[in-house]
Design a protein around this motif. Structure first.
Motif, PDB file in Angstrom:
ATOM      1  N   GLY A   1      -2.209   0.286 -20.257  1.00 23.12           N
ATOM      2  CA  GLY A   1      -2.316  -1.051 -19.686  1.00 23.12           C
ATOM      3  C   GLY A   1      -1.660  -1.145 -18.327  1.00 23.12           C
ATOM      4  O   GLY A   1      -1.053  -2.147 -17.981  1.00 23.12           O
ATOM      5  N   VAL A   2      -1.795  -0.085 -17.570  1.00 25.19           N
ATOM      6  CA  VAL A   2      -1.191   0.000 -16.248  1.00 25.19           C
ATOM      7  C   VAL A   2      -2.303   0.257 -15.245  1.00 25.19           C
ATOM      8  O   VAL A   2      -3.223   1.014 -15.515  1.00 25.19           O
ATOM      9  CB  VAL A   2      -0.172   1.169 -16.181  1.00 25.19           C
ATOM     10  CG1 VAL A   2       0.428   1.306 -14.797  1.00 25.19           C
ATOM     11  CG2 VAL A   2       0.917   0.987 -17.224  1.00 25.19           C
ATOM     12  N   ALA A   3      -2.224  -0.393 -14.100  1.00 25.62           N
ATOM     13  CA  ALA A   3      -3.161  -0.105 -13.013  1.00 25.62           C
ATOM     14  C   ALA A   3      -2.419   0.751 -11.991  1.00 25.62           C
ATOM     15  O   ALA A   3      -1.205   0.649 -11.842  1.00 25.62           O
ATOM     16  CB  ALA A   3      -3.655  -1.390 -12.369  1.00 25.62           C
ATOM     17  N   GLY A   4      -3.147   1.595 -11.322  1.00 28.86           N
ATOM     18  CA  GLY A   4      -2.547   2.438 -10.298  1.00 28.86           C
ATOM     19  C   GLY A   4      -3.360   2.407  -9.024  1.00 28.86           C
ATOM     20  O   GLY A   4      -4.587   2.264  -9.060  1.00 28.86           O
ATOM     21  N   LEU A   5      -2.664   2.502  -7.916  1.00 30.87           N
ATOM     22  CA  LEU A   5      -3.322   2.569  -6.616  1.00 30.87           C
ATOM     23  C   LEU A   5      -2.814   3.798  -5.895  1.00 30.87           C
ATOM     24  O   LEU A   5      -1.605   3.926  -5.675  1.00 30.87           O
ATOM     25  CB  LEU A   5      -2.997   1.321  -5.773  1.00 30.87           C
ATOM     26  CG  LEU A   5      -3.396  -0.028  -6.345  1.00 30.87           C
ATOM     27  CD1 LEU A   5      -2.807  -1.145  -5.509  1.00 30.87           C
ATOM     28  CD2 LEU A   5      -4.896  -0.159  -6.410  1.00 30.87           C
TER      29      LEU A   5
ATOM     30  N   HIS B   1      -0.892   2.998   4.332  1.00 32.89           N
ATOM     31  CA  HIS B   1      -1.056   1.907   3.357  1.00 32.89           C
ATOM     32  C   HIS B   1      -2.508   1.555   3.078  1.00 32.89           C
ATOM     33  O   HIS B   1      -2.810   0.465   2.602  1.00 32.89           O
ATOM     34  CB  HIS B   1      -0.274   0.669   3.766  1.00 32.89           C
ATOM     35  CG  HIS B   1       1.196   0.854   3.611  1.00 32.89           C
ATOM     36  ND1 HIS B   1       2.051  -0.181   3.430  1.00 32.89           N
ATOM     37  CD2 HIS B   1       1.964   1.963   3.598  1.00 32.89           C
ATOM     38  CE1 HIS B   1       3.278   0.277   3.322  1.00 32.89           C
ATOM     39  NE2 HIS B   1       3.242   1.580   3.424  1.00 32.89           N
ATOM     40  N   THR B   2      -3.403   2.487   3.340  1.00 32.50           N
ATOM     41  CA  THR B   2      -4.806   2.322   2.975  1.00 32.50           C
ATOM     42  C   THR B   2      -4.981   2.756   1.520  1.00 32.50           C
ATOM     43  O   THR B   2      -4.422   3.766   1.093  1.00 32.50           O
ATOM     44  CB  THR B   2      -5.704   3.196   3.871  1.00 32.50           C
ATOM     45  OG1 THR B   2      -5.504   2.811   5.227  1.00 32.50           O
ATOM     46  CG2 THR B   2      -7.173   3.048   3.510  1.00 32.50           C
TER      47      THR B   2
ATOM     48  N   ALA C   1     -11.446   0.995  -2.193  1.00 30.43           N
ATOM     49  CA  ALA C   1     -10.869   2.066  -1.382  1.00 30.43           C
ATOM     50  C   ALA C   1     -11.229   1.801   0.073  1.00 30.43           C
ATOM     51  O   ALA C   1     -12.320   1.322   0.381  1.00 30.43           O
ATOM     52  CB  ALA C   1     -11.405   3.419  -1.840  1.00 30.43           C
ATOM     53  N   GLY C   2     -10.297   2.072   0.962  1.00 35.65           N
ATOM     54  CA  GLY C   2     -10.500   1.847   2.380  1.00 35.65           C
ATOM     55  C   GLY C   2      -9.834   0.568   2.874  1.00 35.65           C
ATOM     56  O   GLY C   2      -9.581   0.422   4.064  1.00 35.65           O
ATOM     57  N   GLU C   3      -9.569  -0.362   1.952  1.00 35.11           N
ATOM     58  CA  GLU C   3      -8.854  -1.576   2.334  1.00 35.11           C
ATOM     59  C   GLU C   3      -7.352  -1.286   2.305  1.00 35.11           C
ATOM     60  O   GLU C   3      -6.911  -0.267   1.794  1.00 35.11           O
ATOM     61  CB  GLU C   3      -9.199  -2.725   1.383  1.00 35.11           C
ATOM     62  CG  GLU C   3     -10.648  -3.153   1.490  1.00 35.11           C
ATOM     63  CD  GLU C   3     -10.965  -4.343   0.603  1.00 35.11           C
ATOM     64  OE1 GLU C   3     -11.106  -5.444   1.151  1.00 35.11           O
ATOM     65  OE2 GLU C   3     -11.051  -4.153  -0.614  1.00 35.11           O
TER      66      GLU C   3
ATOM     67  N   VAL D   1      -4.459  -6.307  -1.784  1.00 33.63           N
ATOM     68  CA  VAL D   1      -4.147  -6.448  -3.208  1.00 33.63           C
ATOM     69  C   VAL D   1      -2.922  -7.339  -3.392  1.00 33.63           C
ATOM     70  O   VAL D   1      -2.911  -8.232  -4.243  1.00 33.63           O
ATOM     71  CB  VAL D   1      -3.910  -5.066  -3.867  1.00 33.63           C
ATOM     72  CG1 VAL D   1      -3.441  -5.214  -5.306  1.00 33.63           C
ATOM     73  CG2 VAL D   1      -5.170  -4.227  -3.802  1.00 33.63           C
ATOM     74  N   LEU D   2      -1.895  -7.108  -2.605  1.00 31.57           N
ATOM     75  CA  LEU D   2      -0.659  -7.881  -2.739  1.00 31.57           C
ATOM     76  C   LEU D   2      -0.895  -9.361  -2.455  1.00 31.57           C
ATOM     77  O   LEU D   2      -0.323 -10.222  -3.122  1.00 31.57           O
ATOM     78  CB  LEU D   2       0.423  -7.306  -1.834  1.00 31.57           C
ATOM     79  CG  LEU D   2       0.844  -5.868  -2.140  1.00 31.57           C
ATOM     80  CD1 LEU D   2       1.911  -5.407  -1.166  1.00 31.57           C
ATOM     81  CD2 LEU D   2       1.303  -5.714  -3.580  1.00 31.57           C
TER      82      LEU D   2
END
Length: 132
Positions: free
Chosen positions: A17-21, A27-28, A51-53, A58-59
């Protein structure tokens, strides 16, 4: 803990239940792991980041007002200080949700690449407050 195996990372994030970036030095966003979990935390009317943003996209979606700038600054400081150890901080997001953010180096990846893990801790926080 070093993150070497992307398949293992994806499997762990998906079951926990964790998302990862995966984030580049500038910081892309390079990749989003467990998109379904991240989508659940974002406003439904907003488009899903890709991806690319930048991480700031997100924050801004997850954190109210200027809170996203504070979180981004804290992540920058933690990222500079990591030496293979998870760094965590609790922050409040939209709808008074709480999250733990982890910063992990990406061993063997391009220079400056790192993994941001996001875990919702709202229920744990509510339980802790009730027990106090």
């Amino acid at each position: 803990m070093r993150c070497d195996d992307q398949q293992l990372i994806d499997a762990l994030l998906g079951t926990a239940g964790v998302a990862g970036l995966r984030i580049a030095a500038d910081h892309t966003i390079l990749a989003i792991c467990n998109e379904m979990q991240l989508r659940d935390w974002l406003p439904p009317e907003k488009p899903m980041p890709r991806a690319g943003e930048t991480l700031a996209v997100v924050l801004q979606l997850m954190f109210e007002g200027s809170e996203h700038a504070r979180v981004e600054q804290a992540l920058c400081e933690r990222r500079e200080a990591i030496s293979g150890v998870t760094s965590r901080g609790r922050v409040r997001g939209m709808q008074s949700r709480s999250f733990d953010l982890g910063v992990l180096p990406q061993h063997g990846a391009a220079s400056g690449e790192w993994l941001l893990t996001i875990t919702e801790t709202t229920a744990v926080r509510a339980l802790a407050l009730a027990l106090e």
